[in-house]
Motif scaffolding. Structure first.
Motif, PDB file in Angstrom:
ATOM      1  N   VAL A  97      70.760  39.298  86.946  1.00 25.79           N
ATOM      2  CA  VAL A  97      70.005  39.219  85.948  1.00 25.79           C
ATOM      3  C   VAL A  97      68.701  38.269  86.377  1.00 25.79           C
ATOM      4  CG1 VAL A  97      69.636  38.900  83.347  1.00 25.79           C
ATOM      5  CG2 VAL A  97      71.613  40.051  84.412  1.00 25.79           C
ATOM      6  N   THR A  98      67.817  38.543  86.260  1.00 25.50           N
ATOM      7  CA  THR A  98      66.642  37.465  86.514  1.00 25.50           C
ATOM      8  C   THR A  98      65.335  37.742  85.360  1.00 25.50           C
ATOM      9  OG1 THR A  98      65.209  36.733  88.205  1.00 25.50           O
ATOM     10  CG2 THR A  98      65.399  38.990  88.327  1.00 25.50           C
ATOM     11  N   GLU A  99      64.441  36.784  85.443  1.00 20.37           N
ATOM     12  CA  GLU A  99      63.316  37.085  84.548  1.00 20.37           C
ATOM     13  C   GLU A  99      61.948  37.144  85.377  1.00 20.37           C
ATOM     14  OE1 GLU A  99      61.639  34.150  81.532  1.00 20.37           O
ATOM     15  OE2 GLU A  99      63.797  34.231  81.098  1.00 20.37           O
ATOM     16  N   VAL A 100      61.160  37.979  84.834  1.00 22.11           N
ATOM     17  CA  VAL A 100      59.729  38.156  85.320  1.00 22.11           C
ATOM     18  C   VAL A 100      58.773  37.291  84.326  1.00 22.11           C
ATOM     19  CG1 VAL A 100      60.280  39.995  86.881  1.00 22.11           C
ATOM     20  CG2 VAL A 100      59.488  40.362  84.450  1.00 22.11           C
ATOM     21  N   SER A 101      57.852  36.966  84.980  1.00 24.72           N
ATOM     22  CA  SER A 101      56.723  36.130  84.273  1.00 24.72           C
ATOM     23  C   SER A 101      55.368  36.674  84.298  1.00 24.72           C
ATOM     24  CB  SER A 101      56.645  34.435  84.388  1.00 24.72           C
ATOM     25  OG  SER A 101      56.728  34.379  85.834  1.00 24.72           O
TER      26      SER A 101
END
Length: 296
Positions: A97-101
């Motif tokens: 799980v990661t986050e994009v910006s």
């Protein structure tokens, strides 16, 4: 303990604790399962367990801000994505799980490497970051990549967005893993102009709650987890409809509203949430515009 039978058995002892400890308990994050969330978790599990193929089916999990998306992902990872270190001291990480910006290819790979706590230099090229990320995901047995804040890929130019989506498609194709985008309804616009991605990304939408029997059951579930000494009857028509109006049917708003109402019920000695307490927090709409703290 018969007077506490309105509380779930595992929480009844909490209701006997001093007020300070009960309030601390109420403030804790707590999962309350409900059919839509449980179905979403099952769909994610089926997605992760699908047969390996060239075009892996992926998904978008979308909904209003603060409406339970992150809790579903967290619960899914707890049940099916726990990292394990094997006997050879190799990390097995089935769900990443990661986050994009922003729609930047380098940023996508940097965010992946950060989840592995892997050393890298921001001066590395895209191809170097890609190779390092692919190697780690293969070695660690990643079977699903979840990208939070997927709607932020709308930022920037159309060309950057195209490049980022092509990169995600390559990750899925090369590693034979599904990708799950999590975000607001704007996430649909991210894949709008790519027919291939539209056919690959199945959409799961978390709706706002309606003032019906399902909402009444949800209120009853929350009440069973609140360590109040007297029954509140949250699912009653009068109180339930007012709670729905104030929360807007948003799960996160509802949870926070019940927290502050329960704490007030302890402070004022009623030890139950009645209509007067609910009305006193009618201003509470944390996801609508600016967040406010009422001082008077």
């Amino acid at each position: 303990m018969d007077e506490l039978k309105h509380i779930d058995k595992k929480y009844r002892q909490v209701a006997l604790l001093p007020d300070k400890e009960r309030i601390a308990f109420i403030k804790q994050k707590r999962w309350v399962g409900y059919p839509v969330a449980l179905n979403a978790i099952q769909e994610l599990k089926a997605l992760m367990e699908q047969p390996t193929q060239q075009r892996m089916r992926s998904a978008l999990l979308i909904g209003d801000s603060n409406n339970g998306k992150s809790s579903i992902i967290e619960k899914f990872c707890e049940a099916h994505g726990q990292p394990v270190v094997d006997e050879d001291e190799i990390l097995n990480k089935p769900v990443l799980v990661t986050e994009v910006s922003a729609p930047k290819v380098k940023d996508i790979y940097i965010s992946i490497l950060e989840e592995f706590w892997a050393p890298f230099k921001t001066t590395q090229t895209e191809s170097q970051l890609r190779a390092q990320s692919f190697e780690l995901m293969r070695v660690c047995g990643v079977r699903m990549l979840i990208l939070d804040e997927f709607h932020t890929l709308l930022a920037g130019t159309a060309q950057k967005r195209t490049n980022a989506l092509a990169e995600l498609k390559m990750i899925s194709n090369k590693l034979k893993i599904p990708i799950v985008g999590v975000g607001t309804k704007d996430a649909l616009s991210v894949i709008r102009d790519d027919p291939q991605l539209q056919s690959r990304f199945w959409v799961m939408e978390l709706p706002l709650w309606k003032p019906n029997t399902d909402f009444a059951r949800l209120l009853s579930s929350f009440e069973k987890a609140l360590p109040l000494k007297h029954k509140s009857n949250l699912a009653s028509k009068e109180i339930g409809e007012r709670i729905h109006t104030i929360s807007g049917g948003n799960l996160g708003n509802l949870h926070e509203l019940l927290k502050i109402c329960a704490i007030e019920a302890i402070h004022n000695g009623k030890d139950k949430i009645d209509l007067d307490i609910v009305e006193s927090f009618s201003w509470f709409t944390p996801t609508r515009g600016q967040r406010a703290i009422k001082l008077t």
